[in-house]
Write a protein that holds these residues in place. Structure first.
Motif, mmCIF file in Angstrom:
data_model
loop_
_atom_site.group_PDB
_atom_site.id
_atom_site.type_symbol
_atom_site.label_atom_id
_atom_site.label_comp_id
_atom_site.label_asym_id
_atom_site.label_seq_id
_atom_site.Cartn_x
_atom_site.Cartn_y
_atom_site.Cartn_z
ATOM 1 N N PHE A 15 0.846 -1.193 0.000
ATOM 2 C CA PHE A 15 0.000 0.000 0.000
ATOM 3 C C PHE A 15 0.879 1.239 0.000
ATOM 4 O O PHE A 15 1.869 1.311 0.740
ATOM 5 N N SER A 16 0.540 2.231 -0.811
ATOM 6 C CA SER A 16 1.225 3.513 -0.893
ATOM 7 C C SER A 16 2.694 3.296 -1.273
ATOM 8 O O SER A 16 2.966 2.801 -2.359
ATOM 9 N N GLN A 17 3.636 3.622 -0.383
ATOM 10 C CA GLN A 17 5.045 3.401 -0.718
ATOM 11 C C GLN A 17 5.322 1.922 -0.948
ATOM 12 O O GLN A 17 6.128 1.553 -1.790
ATOM 13 N N GLY A 18 4.631 1.066 -0.204
ATOM 14 C CA GLY A 18 4.773 -0.371 -0.411
ATOM 15 C C GLY A 18 4.262 -0.796 -1.773
ATOM 16 O O GLY A 18 4.803 -1.714 -2.399
ATOM 17 N N GLY A 19 3.217 -0.123 -2.258
ATOM 18 C CA GLY A 19 2.698 -0.388 -3.597
ATOM 19 C C GLY A 19 3.698 0.037 -4.665
ATOM 20 O O GLY A 19 3.876 -0.653 -5.675
ATOM 21 N N VAL A 20 4.351 1.171 -4.431
ATOM 22 C CA VAL A 20 5.387 1.657 -5.339
ATOM 23 C C VAL A 20 6.507 0.622 -5.429
ATOM 24 O O VAL A 20 6.957 0.244 -6.517
ATOM 25 N N MET A 21 6.938 0.131 -4.266
ATOM 26 C CA MET A 21 8.017 -0.852 -4.226
ATOM 27 C C MET A 21 7.575 -2.179 -4.848
ATOM 28 O O MET A 21 8.355 -2.830 -5.550
ATOM 29 N N SER A 22 6.340 -2.586 -4.603
ATOM 30 C CA SER A 22 5.835 -3.840 -5.162
ATOM 31 C C SER A 22 5.868 -3.814 -6.687
ATOM 32 O O SER A 22 6.307 -4.773 -7.321
ATOM 33 N N ALA A 23 5.389 -2.729 -7.271
ATOM 34 C CA ALA A 23 5.389 -2.607 -8.727
ATOM 35 C C ALA A 23 6.812 -2.631 -9.271
ATOM 36 O O ALA A 23 7.100 -3.298 -10.269
ATOM 37 N N THR A 24 7.696 -1.929 -8.610
ATOM 38 C CA THR A 24 9.073 -1.841 -9.074
ATOM 39 C C THR A 24 9.771 -3.195 -9.011
ATOM 40 O O THR A 24 10.433 -3.611 -9.965
ATOM 41 N N VAL A 25 9.620 -3.893 -7.898
ATOM 42 C CA VAL A 25 10.266 -5.205 -7.757
ATOM 43 C C VAL A 25 9.690 -6.194 -8.759
ATOM 44 O O VAL A 25 10.426 -6.929 -9.421
ATOM 45 N N ALA A 26 8.366 -6.229 -8.897
ATOM 46 C CA ALA A 26 7.739 -7.195 -9.802
ATOM 47 C C ALA A 26 8.111 -6.953 -11.257
ATOM 48 O O ALA A 26 8.315 -7.901 -12.014
ATOM 49 N N LEU A 27 8.199 -5.690 -11.659
ATOM 50 C CA LEU A 27 8.426 -5.380 -13.064
ATOM 51 C C LEU A 27 9.890 -5.188 -13.445
ATOM 52 O O LEU A 27 10.270 -5.424 -14.584
ATOM 53 N N ARG A 28 10.700 -4.752 -12.480
ATOM 54 C CA ARG A 28 12.065 -4.394 -12.863
ATOM 55 C C ARG A 28 13.128 -4.833 -11.860
ATOM 56 O O ARG A 28 14.313 -4.801 -12.157
ATOM 57 N N GLY A 29 12.712 -5.238 -10.678
ATOM 58 C CA GLY A 29 13.668 -5.577 -9.622
ATOM 59 C C GLY A 29 14.364 -6.897 -9.818
ATOM 60 O O GLY A 29 15.412 -7.146 -9.241
#
Length: 163
Positions: A15-29
């Motif tokens: 959620f919020s910053q965690g959502g930002v991190m989730s998208a980043t890790v899943a797509l590019r991390g």
């Protein structure tokens, strides 16, 4: 990931910053295909998107097999209609550009809005008092997508983001 049966069984959510991190890790991390990502009230950060450049490409050091595999990413975006912190009109269109740039399968991507909900409870009586919460429908929605049943997510409005 090996402990749980491989990367494809790992889901990331936030959620919020965690959502930002989730998208980043899943797509590019990672070049590995994860089980999926559930992004609640998130926004695409610079590794994925920049206003002056648009959606960024996948890392050039990834193999063509990794890039093709990444297109099978399952990612679900969920936010409140009244979110003024990370408004869906801005977040969803930017995430949609990333989804298009990465060539994700449309069958594995959803954008959902929860009518009358906001990012967090506001202090003034005339402001929104129904925040998105992991204790509400969002938790049930997460379980449906993890089980491969996104069509069973209830209490939301599907959104077709523009560009």
């Amino acid at each position: 990931a090996a402990q749980y049966g491989g990367h494809e069984r790992v889901w990331i959510a936030g959620f919020s910053q965690g959502g930002v991190m989730s998208a980043t890790v899943a797509l590019r991390g990672t070049s590995k295909l994860l089980g999926g990502a559930f992004v609640v009230s998130g926004y695409p950060p610079r590794p994925l998107y920049a206003d002056h450049l648009g959606a960024k490409r996948l890392p050039s050091e990834w193999s063509s097999a990794d890039v093709e595999n990444k297109k099978r990413t399952k990612i679900y975006f969920y936010t409140g209609e009244l979110d003024t912190i990370l408004p869906l009109s801005k977040a969803f269109c930017r995430f949609n550009r990333v989804v298009e740039e990465y060539g994700l399968d449309p069958a594995n991507v959803r954008f959902w809005s929860k009518t009358g909900y906001c990012h967090y409870d506001h202090s003034f009586p005339w402001e929104c008092h129904k925040p998105i919460s992991p204790h509400g429908n969002e938790f049930h929605a997460l379980w449906h997508v993890v089980k491969g049943e996104p069509e069973k997510v209830a209490g939301v409005v599907p959104v077709e983001p523009g560009n």
